[in-house]
Design a protein around this motif. Structure first.
Motif, mmCIF file in Angstrom:
data_model
loop_
_atom_site.group_PDB
_atom_site.id
_atom_site.type_symbol
_atom_site.label_atom_id
_atom_site.label_comp_id
_atom_site.label_asym_id
_atom_site.label_seq_id
_atom_site.Cartn_x
_atom_site.Cartn_y
_atom_site.Cartn_z
ATOM 1 N N GLY A 202 41.746 22.865 57.518
ATOM 2 C CA GLY A 202 41.890 21.541 58.193
ATOM 3 C C GLY A 202 41.104 21.349 59.508
ATOM 4 N N GLN A 203 40.738 22.273 60.107
ATOM 5 C CA GLN A 203 39.821 22.068 61.489
ATOM 6 C C GLN A 203 38.645 22.223 61.534
ATOM 7 N N GLU A 204 37.935 21.911 62.227
ATOM 8 C CA GLU A 204 36.399 22.273 62.418
ATOM 9 C C GLU A 204 36.400 23.774 62.881
ATOM 10 N N SER A 205 35.548 24.422 62.601
ATOM 11 C CA SER A 205 35.255 25.876 62.678
ATOM 12 C C SER A 205 35.066 26.212 64.177
ATOM 13 N N TYR A 206 35.939 27.264 64.696
ATOM 14 C CA TYR A 206 35.956 27.380 66.051
ATOM 15 C C TYR A 206 34.326 28.500 66.161
ATOM 16 N N LYS A 207 33.928 28.457 67.316
ATOM 17 C CA LYS A 207 32.621 29.429 67.436
ATOM 18 C C LYS A 207 32.866 30.050 68.829
ATOM 19 N N ALA A 208 32.697 31.143 68.728
ATOM 20 C CA ALA A 208 32.836 31.884 70.045
ATOM 21 C C ALA A 208 31.680 32.870 70.173
ATOM 22 N N ARG A 209 31.307 32.926 71.563
ATOM 23 C CA ARG A 209 30.199 34.025 72.093
ATOM 24 C C ARG A 209 31.033 35.379 72.431
ATOM 25 N N ILE A 210 30.429 36.393 71.976
ATOM 26 C CA ILE A 210 30.798 37.855 72.225
ATOM 27 C C ILE A 210 30.315 38.139 73.776
ATOM 28 N N VAL A 211 31.535 38.292 74.562
ATOM 29 C CA VAL A 211 31.204 38.587 75.937
ATOM 30 C C VAL A 211 31.877 40.133 76.287
ATOM 31 N N ASP A 212 31.732 40.329 77.436
ATOM 32 C CA ASP A 212 32.490 41.306 78.275
ATOM 33 C C ASP A 212 33.892 41.087 78.257
ATOM 34 N N PRO A 213 34.735 41.905 77.839
ATOM 35 C CA PRO A 213 36.240 41.689 77.818
ATOM 36 C C PRO A 213 36.742 41.185 79.339
ATOM 37 N N VAL A 214 36.213 41.747 80.482
ATOM 38 C CA VAL A 214 36.720 41.400 81.701
ATOM 39 C C VAL A 214 36.060 39.974 82.232
#
Lengths: 977, 172, 121
Positions: free
Chosen positions: A954-966
């Motif tokens: 029901g929503q537009e897909s989320y997109k996220a970039r892999i980054v350092d967790p800190v």
């Protein structure tokens, strides 16, 4: 005495007190009963024979019994929160002012629309639901199910909270006798004479059972026993107390009615006794069986024993002209009781070819016709009996005579009440001579010592007459009669009820057998025989006899269904006992809990603890409060109540060696005065808990666990110490609650603490990061740990719990100009996520190893062993394709939803989209003013910069970039202030 | 209004010291330092002011006036200095309740699965009260129940509820 | 609901005062063990109908782990004993044999040389 009903007899009524009249209402109509009445006897006295309608066909129904086995006379009692459906009128004592309603009928008991099912009975046979609603498929969801759901269920559930109180109690008793009839009273007396502690529990308010009604000098015999029992200090008699189930090792559940009759007494309505019995004597008597003849469910067809109960116990005539139909001698007692009460008995119909015993002779001597070899061919009447059609029992139902009557007293023989005996494994034998299942004394339920934990006496043991106790004369044998007449037509079998409440008839069981249901357990579920609220107390034996005949096998070859507790339904309040409202469960509170409450904290449960989630001010939303708290901490100083963190002392010459086994890292090399963060895994290698350990002295460590992990980790330590390395010299103590702990966090933390004064040096030189120091703050003995879960300069101050509030208040007093801000668990969570710190339960779920979280630095390479090490060497654990911890940066500024999955190319074997990672923590960071998230991604640390897609319905897909967790303060300089 | 089955009151001024040691080796030293005789399995000894309870085969609990705690802890640590042993002040982590009155046993029978009627006169029984751990022993006129500090309100709630007027366990 | 006598306290505790701990007398395999050994240690558990040895902790009591020998079908308890023993004690074996003459111990090493009583100081 017409004021208590036209059917109240002028004399008699062993249990009633005619001087006390009690008004009550039934379906809105005003009626009167007398003290000692049951609801059923009071209704019968008022001529209200019809008390409900059956479940499936909505047939009009009156009571057939006078006790706990009643399947028909179920009423709704009370109003509002006290409304309770399905209460048996036969066991409910009449209370003045009672409001009762009939069930399962609409718009009214007399004109019920659901009764249309009754005319359609040919179309509602056994298994009707299974057969009919299969096709077409979409019809189930949109047509059948909504209709069935609306009409399913018996009675209505109350809509308000139950205002009554309930309680439980434990007892440890040598001998518990269940049943206050003459056999139970005698057994209690014998055990009492042996000096044992004895309880006798009786489900009704009266002791003596059937003996006073059925035997000439019965009352005198009962009175003599009671006199002796009441003189025994070691014997306790509890009336209105129902044994509901017998479980392993002599665990007996018993429900005592305390204020069922008086809701305003201010005491618990019922008490559930949880008894440990050395031995249970089952003296629960026997239940009379109905006879299966056409029309046996018409109101006014009543068990013979119940008919004489109503006459003898309550002075009520179930009818004026009573026909008795039987296959045994006992029912003749009903004829005599009716005659003694001045009622007519036109005829006794006896299926046996002869009836020559003392009881039949006594009936004949009163001028009553006894028709042997005879049967009931049918009942004339719908809402009540009008006449009885008589035929030869050996035939197929040709009517030879029709006798006018308004009541039929039927008896198909007796079945011992073996429920308690059978609940925990006691076995039964079939007796052909008496047509009944009786306990096999050689196969009892056994207890912890392997010996019998229960025994049966009297009628429950199969000794129906108990002649030694009652003085009864011998009676002729009962003749097995499962269908009446013997060769009844199929049409007649459509009107022969086995299970009155669930509307299961002889024809249904025969149909089930014909369709291949050969197991009694399957037949039960297919036909619903014995599955109603009465659990088939009067129907099961008749039903399995019919099944046996249909399968052409013996009754013991068919066997019984399993007897399961409870014997009669228990109300949920009794099972909950005291556990409701404020004491529903223990809420653990820190020493500062009251302060949090008075400062508007919104609490969240963490285990049984309640921790402040945030402290909203004014109309502030929780999200705004959390953001404000974080900004205050990062800008100046905040305080967190960390008292709930687990604290375990580990001491001894082998403590270092032991902790090296418990933690993945090295604890034995930690210098005194220092702290070290550590991970604890289980033997499967999976991360189980984490926390900071401090070495207090050469042989003593204090280890911190997570809030939820304190008891679990202490148990884990003790398990290994006691069961594996029991020669290691280590003592542990869980001192979690001895200390109140406050995290003072932020760039101004040291300034604030130093303002409180005290004999302690908090300078970076005296107390560097990951050190601890002991001293006094504001006059309070304190231990201060310089550890940080937020990335800020941070001191965790532990003081004796009794002084925790004092410390907390002084901090807030002294730090007013620093804007010292109390912060809750959510601010803590966000701040640790900004720093890329993991949280047990967020980043871990019981399948995650430390290596997945990039925490190899916390795993000692030097150690030969620790709990979980071997497991972490398994090929599955070293697979480079494991999902590993990364940071995730939302591309469009939206906060990623928690727990969403990153999709991969292709589909799996089930046709579902493949996945390659998931979000484990996700927040809007007020510090960075952007969303931050962490997640586990397939070899994620090798894929920095890649963009993942997280579809959400029901929503537009989320997109996220892999980054350092800190995300914040990567150099870690802020922890130094 | 009928009276409560028992008077429930909270004790605030007791100190407690948890001791873990090999009791066969160190028992005499502990008794000497504590000033109370060593209790047998499942028992508690007392001199009227201090009590020493058997908590497990290698654990004792010294109960004493709060003001004496620090001194007693030092004495115990001194007496046990050559032993593998642990002595800790646990005064702050406890909640202590007195259940006083003729029907005090009724109150506990509603909450504890233990057979407290059969407990020896000088017995100490660790069990649960409804949903939380507790320890119970007798004192003149009733019982002492100790539990954990964090559930003080819960303990008060269940004890007061179980002692509600008119709810005695004898058959009515 | 079971009652078991804690061998350390000598009192009969009911199941709600106890914490179950699964099969007793597991032999731990750590680093250096084969995959097969480790798999068997971690996952393979007996599930007998009849005589069985279990770990229980007197959680709402002295906090000690102990062992129980019982029949999983009849729930008869043959005895409880110290957790500090690698195998059921000779006394326990004798108690089982008294009721189940055909029952055979399935361990081969010499029985523990530490009788349960000596731990109840």
């Amino acid at each position: 005495m017409t004021e208590t009903g036209p059917f109240r007899l002028p004399r008699g009524g062993r249990l009633i007190d005619r001087a006390y009249q009690l008004p009550f209402r039934f379906d809105g109509r005003q009626m009167r009963g007398v003290a000692g009445d049951t609801l059923a006897s009071a209704l019968l006295a008022n001529g209200q024979l019809m008390m409900g309608r059956s479940f499936k066909y909505h047939r009009p129904r009156g009571p057939i019994a006078s006790g706990a086995e009643e399947p028909n006379a179920l009423l709704g009692l009370g109003q509002g929160g006290r409304f309770e459906p399905n209460q048996r009128a036969t066991t409910t004592p009449l209370v003045g002012g009672m409001a009762t309603t009939s069930q399962n009928c609409w718009p009214s008991l007399n004109a019920d629309i659901g009764a249309i099912n009754n005319w359609m009975y040919r179309f509602f046979p056994a298994g009707f639901y299974y057969k009919t609603f299969m096709h077409p498929r979409p019809f189930w969801k949109h047509v059948f199910e909504p209709i069935i759901r609306r009409s399913a269920g018996l009675g209505k559930a109350p809509t308000e909270a139950d205002p009554d109180k309930y309680e439980q109690a434990y007892a440890h008793v040598d001998v518990v006798v269940v049943g206050g009839g003459i056999a139970g009273l005698t057994a209690a007396r014998d055990a009492g004479r042996d000096g044992k502690s004895v309880w006798l529990v009786e489900q009704t308010p009266h002791l003596g059972g059937r003996t006073p009604t059925d035997h000439a000098d019965g009352q005198a015999r009962v009175d003599a026993l009671l006199a002796e029992l009441r003189g025994m200090a070691n014997v306790t008699l509890r009336r209105s107390t129902q044994a509901t189930g017998l479980y392993d090792h002599g665990y007996l559940l018993v429900r005592e009615s305390l204020a069922d009759h008086d809701p305003n007494a201010g005491i618990p309505r019922q008490r559930l006794w949880r008894i440990r019995a050395g031995h249970v004597i089952v003296a629960t008597g026997a239940l009379e069986r109905p006879l299966s003849f056409a029309g046996n469910d018409v109101p006014g067809v009543i068990l013979a024993s119940a008919v004489r109960d109503y006459i003898d116990l309550y002075g009520v005539a179930p009818g004026r002209r009573i026909v008795v139909v039987t296959n045994n001698d006992d029912a003749y007692r009903t004829a005599l009781a009716a005659l003694d009460a001045g009622l007519e008995v036109p005829v006794v119909i006896d299926a046996r070819s002869t009836a020559e015993g003392a009881l039949p002779a006594a009936v004949r001597a009163r001028g009553v016709r006894v028709l042997t070899g005879s049967a009931v061919a049918g009942i004339k009447g719908g809402h009540g009996v009008e006449a009885v059609k008589i035929c030869a029992h050996s035939g197929s139902g040709q009517v030879t005579e029709t006798v006018d009557a308004d009541c039929v007293a039927m008896s198909g023989g007796w079945s011992p009440v073996v429920h308690l005996w059978s609940h925990c494994g006691g076995k039964l034998n079939w007796s052909d001579a008496q047509s009944m299942f009786a306990p096999d004394p050689n196969r009892p339920p056994t207890g912890a010592d392997g010996k019998a934990m229960a025994s049966c006496v009297g009628a429950a043991a199969g000794d129906l007459l108990a002649a030694e106790l009652t003085g009864a004369q011998a009676e002729a044998a009962t003749m097995p009669v499962w269908v009446m007449p013997a060769h009844a037509t199929r049409k007649m079998k459509f009107k022969m009820w086995l299970d009155f409440q669930n509307d299961v008839k002889v024809s249904d069981v025969e149909l089930a057998a014909q369709e291949g249901y050969h197991s009694v357990e399957h037949t039960k579920r297919y036909t619903t025989l014995g599955m109603a609220t009465d659990q088939g107390k009067v129907s099961n034996i008749n039903g399995l006899a019919v099944l046996s005949n249909a399968l052409n096998q013996s009754i013991p070859a068919t066997g019984t269904t399993t007897f399961r507790p409870p014997y009669t339904p228990l109300t949920l309040g009794t099972i909950a006992g005291e556990a409701r409202g404020e004491i529903f469960q223990p809420l653990r509170k820190t020493p500062m809990h009251g302060w949090h409450e008075s400062h508007g904290a919104f609490f969240e449960p963490v285990g049984h603890w309640r921790r402040p989630y945030c402290y909203p001010k004014g109309g502030e939303s929780h999200g705004d409060a959390v953001a404000r708290e974080i900004r205050a901490v990062r800008a100046s100083v905040g305080t967190l109540d960390a008292s709930t963190l687990g604290k375990i002392i580990v001491k001894g010459p082998d403590a270092g060696k032991f902790l090296d086994m418990m933690y993945t890292g090295m604890m034995s090399t930690l210098p005194v005065g220092k702290c070290r963060y550590g991970l604890i895994c289980n033997e499967n290698g999976f991360l189980s808990d984490d926390g900071v350990a401090a070495r207090l002295s050469e042989d003593t460590w204090l280890v911190h666990t997570t809030t939820g992990g304190a008891d679990r980790m202490h148990g884990h330590f003790e398990d290994w110490l006691q069961c594996e390395w029991w020669d290691w010299k280590v003592y542990t103590a869980n001192v979690t609650e001895q200390w109140a702990q406050v995290a003072v966090v932020g760039p101004k933390a040291r300034v604030l603490l130093e303002r409180l004064g005290g004999k302690i040096d908090l300078s970076p030189e005296a107390l560097p990061f990951m050190g601890w120091i002991e001293g006094e703050i504001a006059g309070i003995p304190a231990r201060v740990y310089r550890i940080s879960f937020s990335g800020e300069l941070s001191f965790e101050v532990a003081v004796p719990a009794n002084r925790g509030l004092e410390l907390w208040e002084k901090l807030h007093e002294a730090g007013r100009d620093l804007n010292v801000t109390p912060y809750g668990t959510e601010a803590m969570h966000v701040m640790r996520a900004e720093k890329g710190f993991i949280m047990i339960g967020d980043e871990t779920d019981g399948t995650v190893i430390p290596q997945d979280l990039g925490m190899s630095w916390a795993i000692s390479k030097k150690k030969a062993d620790y709990i979980g090490k071997r497991a972490q060497e398994r090929s599955f654990m070293t697979d480079p394709g494991r999902w590993k911890l990364v940071g995730l940066e939302s591309l469009d500024g939206r906060v990623l939803p928690d727990g969403v999955y990153a999709v991969d190319q292709g589909v799996n074997a089930n046709g579902q989209r493949k996945t390659q990672g998931r979000v484990t923590s996700t927040y809007m960071s007020p510090t960075l003013n952007k969303p931050i998230a962490m997640g586990l991604v397939r070899h994620g640390p090798d894929r920095m910069g890649e963009v993942l897609e997280f579809p959400v319905a029901g929503q537009e897909s989320y997109k996220a970039r892999i980054v350092d967790p800190v995300f914040y303060d990567k150099e870690g300089s802020r922890a130094n202030g | 209004m009928a009276e409560a089955l028992a008077k429930i009151s909270q004790v605030q001024d007791w100190g407690m010291i948890q001791i873990r040691a090999d009791l066969t080796r160190a028992g005499d030293a502990i008794a000497g330092a504590a000033g109370v005789a060593l209790p047998g399995q499942g028992r508690i000894t007392t001199d009227g002011s201090r009590s020493l309870g058997w908590m497990s085969p290698d654990e004792l609990l010294l109960v004493l006036p709060r003001a004496e705690t620090a001194e007693a802890l030092a004495a115990l640590q001194d007496a046990l200095s050559t032993e593998h042993a642990l002595a800790l002040d646990v005064s702050d982590m406890r909640a202590v309740f007195r259940i006083q009155g003729a029907k005090a046993l009724d109150v506990l029978m509603k909450l504890c699965p233990a057979d407290l009627a059969a407990m020896p006169e000088d017995g100490l029984r660790r069990t649960r009260a409804a949903q939380v751990a507790c320890g119970i022993w007798r004192e003149p006129g009733g019982y002492v129940l100790i539990g954990f500090r964090s559930v003080t309100d819960y303990l008060r709630g269940i004890l007061t509820g179980a002692a509600a007027p008119g709810t005695q366990l004898s058959p009515r | 609901m079971l009652t078991l006598t804690c061998p350390y306290c000598g009192i009969a505790a009911e199941e709600t005062e106890l914490q179950p701990g699964g099969e007793a007398h597991l032999k731990r395999f750590g680093p250096g063990s084969t995959d097969e050994e480790f798999e068997a240690y971690l996952f393979a558990r007996k599930n007998p109908k009849g005589v069985h040895f279990e770990r229980w902790r007197h959680a709402y009591g002295c906090g000690k782990w102990f062992m129980a020998a019982r029949d999983t079908a009849t729930l008869q308890v043959f005895g409880t004993y110290s957790a500090q023993t690698p195998h059921p004690t000779p006394e326990i074996v004798a108690a089982i044999r008294a009721h189940r003459p055909d029952w055979q111990p399935d361990w081969t090493e010499a029985p523990a040389d530490t009788p349960a009583e000596s731990l109840n100081a």
